[in-house]
Design a protein around this motif. Structure first.
Motif, PDB file in Angstrom:
ATOM      1  N   SER A 152       6.054   7.625   3.543  1.00  0.00           N
ATOM      2  CA  SER A 152       5.503   7.502   4.900  1.00  0.00           C
ATOM      3  C   SER A 152       4.022   7.126   4.867  1.00  0.00           C
ATOM      4  N   VAL A 153       3.265   7.737   3.954  1.00  0.00           N
ATOM      5  CA  VAL A 153       1.839   7.377   3.855  1.00  0.00           C
ATOM      6  C   VAL A 153       1.712   5.924   3.402  1.00  0.00           C
ATOM      7  N   GLY A 154       2.616   5.509   2.512  1.00  0.00           N
ATOM      8  CA  GLY A 154       2.627   4.120   2.033  1.00  0.00           C
ATOM      9  C   GLY A 154       2.848   3.150   3.191  1.00  0.00           C
ATOM     10  N   ALA A 155       3.815   3.498   4.060  1.00  0.00           N
ATOM     11  CA  ALA A 155       4.107   2.629   5.207  1.00  0.00           C
ATOM     12  C   ALA A 155       2.879   2.513   6.111  1.00  0.00           C
ATOM     13  N   GLY A 156       2.243   3.676   6.365  1.00  0.00           N
ATOM     14  CA  GLY A 156       1.040   3.684   7.205  1.00  0.00           C
ATOM     15  C   GLY A 156      -0.057   2.832   6.592  1.00  0.00           C
ATOM     16  N   CYS A 157      -0.252   2.985   5.290  1.00  0.00           N
ATOM     17  CA  CYS A 157      -1.323   2.249   4.614  1.00  0.00           C
ATOM     18  C   CYS A 157      -1.058   0.744   4.625  1.00  0.00           C
ATOM     19  N   SER A 158       0.201   0.351   4.446  1.00  0.00           N
ATOM     20  CA  SER A 158       0.423  -1.099   4.419  1.00  0.00           C
ATOM     21  C   SER A 158       0.252  -1.685   5.817  1.00  0.00           C
ATOM     22  N   GLN A 159       0.593  -0.888   6.816  1.00  0.00           N
ATOM     23  CA  GLN A 159       0.374  -1.380   8.182  1.00  0.00           C
ATOM     24  C   GLN A 159      -1.111  -1.608   8.466  1.00  0.00           C
ATOM     25  N   GLU A 160      -1.919  -0.654   7.971  1.00  0.00           N
ATOM     26  CA  GLU A 160      -3.380  -0.771   8.162  1.00  0.00           C
ATOM     27  C   GLU A 160      -4.039  -1.691   7.154  1.00  0.00           C
ATOM     28  N   ARG A 161      -3.268  -2.166   6.224  1.00  0.00           N
ATOM     29  CA  ARG A 161      -3.780  -2.943   5.092  1.00  0.00           C
ATOM     30  C   ARG A 161      -4.837  -2.156   4.312  1.00  0.00           C
ATOM     31  N   ALA A 162      -4.597  -0.881   4.173  1.00  0.00           N
ATOM     32  CA  ALA A 162      -5.504  -0.047   3.361  1.00  0.00           C
ATOM     33  C   ALA A 162      -5.290  -0.371   1.884  1.00  0.00           C
ATOM     34  N   ASP A 163      -6.347  -0.262   1.071  1.00  0.00           N
ATOM     35  CA  ASP A 163      -6.201  -0.617  -0.350  1.00  0.00           C
ATOM     36  C   ASP A 163      -5.541   0.521  -1.149  1.00  0.00           C
ATOM     37  N   TYR A 164      -5.251   0.251  -2.416  1.00  0.00           N
ATOM     38  CA  TYR A 164      -4.530   1.236  -3.242  1.00  0.00           C
ATOM     39  C   TYR A 164      -5.298   2.548  -3.418  1.00  0.00           C
ATOM     40  N   PRO A 165      -6.606   2.477  -3.718  1.00  0.00           N
ATOM     41  CA  PRO A 165      -7.317   3.757  -3.853  1.00  0.00           C
ATOM     42  C   PRO A 165      -7.228   4.594  -2.579  1.00  0.00           C
ATOM     43  N   THR A 166      -7.286   3.947  -1.423  1.00  0.00           N
ATOM     44  CA  THR A 166      -7.188   4.698  -0.161  1.00  0.00           C
ATOM     45  C   THR A 166      -5.821   5.378  -0.071  1.00  0.00           C
ATOM     46  N   TYR A 167      -4.792   4.654  -0.449  1.00  0.00           N
ATOM     47  CA  TYR A 167      -3.441   5.222  -0.434  1.00  0.00           C
ATOM     48  C   TYR A 167      -3.372   6.461  -1.344  1.00  0.00           C
ATOM     49  N   LEU A 168      -3.854   6.293  -2.560  1.00  0.00           N
ATOM     50  CA  LEU A 168      -3.813   7.414  -3.513  1.00  0.00           C
ATOM     51  C   LEU A 168      -4.649   8.588  -3.035  1.00  0.00           C
ATOM     52  N   PHE A 169      -5.820   8.259  -2.506  1.00  0.00           N
ATOM     53  CA  PHE A 169      -6.710   9.303  -1.998  1.00  0.00           C
ATOM     54  C   PHE A 169      -6.027  10.112  -0.901  1.00  0.00           C
ATOM     55  N   ARG A 170      -5.366   9.433   0.033  1.00  0.00           N
ATOM     56  CA  ARG A 170      -4.713  10.150   1.142  1.00  0.00           C
ATOM     57  C   ARG A 170      -3.623  11.083   0.638  1.00  0.00           C
ATOM     58  N   LEU A 171      -2.875  10.597  -0.334  1.00  0.00           N
ATOM     59  CA  LEU A 171      -1.811  11.459  -0.885  1.00  0.00           C
ATOM     60  C   LEU A 171      -2.406  12.646  -1.628  1.00  0.00           C
ATOM     61  N   ALA A 172      -3.438  12.362  -2.432  1.00  0.00           N
ATOM     62  CA  ALA A 172      -4.058  13.435  -3.222  1.00  0.00           C
ATOM     63  C   ALA A 172      -4.653  14.491  -2.299  1.00  0.00           C
ATOM     64  N   GLU A 173      -5.258  14.039  -1.214  1.00  0.00           N
ATOM     65  CA  GLU A 173      -5.866  14.977  -0.274  1.00  0.00           C
ATOM     66  C   GLU A 173      -4.805  15.878   0.357  1.00  0.00           C
ATOM     67  N   ARG A 174      -3.673  15.267   0.745  1.00  0.00           N
ATOM     68  CA  ARG A 174      -2.593  16.070   1.336  1.00  0.00           C
ATOM     69  C   ARG A 174      -2.051  17.081   0.333  1.00  0.00           C
ATOM     70  N   GLU A 175      -1.901  16.634  -0.905  1.00  0.00           N
ATOM     71  CA  GLU A 175      -1.387  17.542  -1.945  1.00  0.00           C
ATOM     72  C   GLU A 175      -2.325  18.742  -2.107  1.00  0.00           C
TER      73      GLU A 175
END
Ligand code: ADP
Ligand code: MG
Length: 253
Positions: free
Chosen positions: A28-51
């Motif tokens: 789900s975070v991946g889907a959100g990030c691709s919609q926003e065209r967020a870069d890979y570090p942003t994607y990883l950061f968001r997941l790491a923060e949630r964890e």
């Protein structure tokens, strides 16, 4: 639809690495990030923060459960207006938890129903959220446990468990007098905690009367000496909240 092998492996690895939030949210975070065209570090950061947030929340929940509060009470439900004699700024300061780091003690003195157990629990709860290991027990409950451990020759283990705590809450000192052995075992716990573990003790008894429950004057003196060396004293001398509450309810009927 069958999952691709890479996805299956990813999910296996995330489980093995004990990253349940990554596992739950990566799609789900991946889907959100691709919609926003967020870069890979942003994607990883968001997941790491949630964890990290989930992990801290689970750890706090575990500490609260391990603390064994009789009823979970927090400062949000405490009405300071109902207990005007209480030093509210000191309560607020203690809620910040620095006293635990400094191995200082807290003594809550007051008549029955003045919110001592409520406040002690609220302080213990706050400490749990601050990453501290907390244990709540009634004083008689602890003494009974210590006597059982002594009989079963497992006292050392019990002391070790208590020594792992950052904060021990001893509720209701004073309602029931102890046997000589019981008082000595309690002294032992307080003495071992000295400058190592913070204690919160609630009591209805002024110091002069502690000998009545502890028996020996010498032991009481030594115990008070350790307990009160670095202590914050909170006094609640107002009316019983239980009684006021009951009267209010009766009037309403
Ligand atoms: P004590 O331990 O001093 O005998 P408790 O903390 O057990 O008193 O309080 C008795 C009951 O009244 C509990 O349900 C507690 O939550 C409630 N209570 C006491 N004082 C207050 C207060 N100032 N505000 C809200 N609830 C209170
Ligand atoms: Mg109480």
């Amino acid at each position: 639809m069958n999952k691709a092998p890479s996805v299956l492996l990813l999910e296996h690895h995330l489980k093995a690495l004990k990253l349940p939030t990554f596992l739950r949210d990566y799609a789900s975070v991946g889907a959100g990030c691709s919609q926003e065209r967020a870069d890979y570090p942003t994607y990883l950061f968001r997941l790491a923060e949630r964890e990290l947030i989930d992990r801290e929340r689970r750890a706090t929940e575990r500490r609260i459960k391990a603390a064994q509060f009789p009823v979970l009470k927090t400062i949000e439900t405490f009405d300071f207006a109902a207990q005007p004699s209480l030093n509210e700024p000191l309560v607020r300061e203690l809620l910040r938890g620095e006293y635990v780091g400094k191995k200082e003690n807290v003594l809550l003195v007051g008549n029955p129903g003045t919110g001592k157990t409520h406040l002690a629990t609220a302080l213990g709860y706050a400490a749990c959220t601050q990453g501290k290991r907390v244990r709540f027990t009634t004083t008689t409950g602890l003494v009974t446990q210590l006597l059982e451990h002594r009989d079963e020759r497992t006292l050392q283990r019990c002391h070790k468990q208590l020594e792992r705590m950052d904060l021990i809450l001893l509720d209701e000192l004073g309602y029931v007098p102890f046997s000589k052995a019981g008082a000595e075992l309690l002294f032992d716990v307080i003495s071992r905690a000295y400058e190592r573990t913070s204690l919160i003790v609630t009591t209805n008894l002024p110091f002069e009367q502690w000998t009545e429950v502890l028996g020996s004057e010498r032991l009481t003196g030594a115990l008070l000496d350790r307990l009160t060396h670095r202590v914050h004293i909170l006094e609640a001398n107002g009316p019983s909240y239980r009684l006021t509450d009951a009267k209010r309810r009766l009037k309403r009927k």
